[in-house]
Design a protein around this motif. Sequence first.
Motif, mmCIF file in Angstrom:
data_model
loop_
_atom_site.group_PDB
_atom_site.id
_atom_site.type_symbol
_atom_site.label_atom_id
_atom_site.label_comp_id
_atom_site.label_asym_id
_atom_site.label_seq_id
_atom_site.Cartn_x
_atom_site.Cartn_y
_atom_site.Cartn_z
ATOM 1 N N MET A 1 0.822 -1.200 0.000
ATOM 2 C CA MET A 1 0.000 0.000 0.000
ATOM 3 C C MET A 1 0.860 1.255 0.000
ATOM 4 S SD MET A 1 -3.059 1.166 0.081
ATOM 5 C CE MET A 1 -4.168 2.309 0.749
ATOM 6 N N SER A 2 1.875 1.298 0.889
ATOM 7 C CA SER A 2 2.714 2.495 0.944
ATOM 8 C C SER A 2 3.544 2.635 -0.334
ATOM 9 C CB SER A 2 3.623 2.467 2.170
ATOM 10 O OG SER A 2 4.541 1.399 2.066
ATOM 11 N N GLY A 3 3.867 1.536 -0.996
ATOM 12 C CA GLY A 3 4.600 1.588 -2.252
ATOM 13 C C GLY A 3 3.774 2.242 -3.352
ATOM 14 N N THR A 4 2.483 1.947 -3.359
ATOM 15 C CA THR A 4 1.588 2.545 -4.349
ATOM 16 C C THR A 4 1.458 4.045 -4.133
ATOM 17 O OG1 THR A 4 0.349 0.481 -4.463
ATOM 18 C CG2 THR A 4 -0.728 2.442 -5.340
ATOM 19 N N VAL A 5 1.308 4.450 -2.878
ATOM 20 C CA VAL A 5 1.197 5.871 -2.552
ATOM 21 C C VAL A 5 2.481 6.596 -2.948
ATOM 22 C CG1 VAL A 5 0.985 7.532 -0.661
ATOM 23 C CG2 VAL A 5 -0.489 5.505 -0.713
ATOM 24 N N LEU A 7 4.608 5.727 -5.259
ATOM 25 C CA LEU A 7 4.684 5.764 -6.718
ATOM 26 C C LEU A 7 3.800 6.876 -7.277
ATOM 27 C CD1 LEU A 7 5.776 4.417 -9.286
ATOM 28 C CD2 LEU A 7 3.766 2.943 -9.254
ATOM 29 N N ILE A 8 2.597 7.002 -6.766
ATOM 30 C CA ILE A 8 1.679 8.049 -7.232
ATOM 31 C C ILE A 8 2.231 9.427 -6.903
ATOM 32 C CG2 ILE A 8 -0.609 9.080 -6.866
ATOM 33 C CD1 ILE A 8 -1.652 6.179 -6.557
#
Length: 98
Positions: A1-5, A7-8
């Motif tokens: 989840m924190s990786g997606t945030v 990346l965005i």
Amino acid sequence: MSGTVFLILSLGPLVLVLAVIAVQRANAVDDAYTGEVTDRWVSSSTGTYGTTTRCMMRIRTDEGQELAVAVDGRTYNALGVGDRVVKTPGARWPVRSE
């Protein structure tokens, strides 16, 4: 989840800058004007990838606007100070008026 945030958040500004550049280029191709070349010059800068040369022309439109236009080398060599030019929508560079 924190990786997606992450990346965005990291790619968001890049996408925004690329969108602004795309809109500016699209508007430049859609421009239309007639006028006269009043000045021309070549500027060079040295950066990480070597020397970059830009051919520039100042054009006074028939409406009285002063435009600084970046052109390719072929257009730069074909047009001189005092030449009448026309730029049509969809064309990338101005050409000599007939």
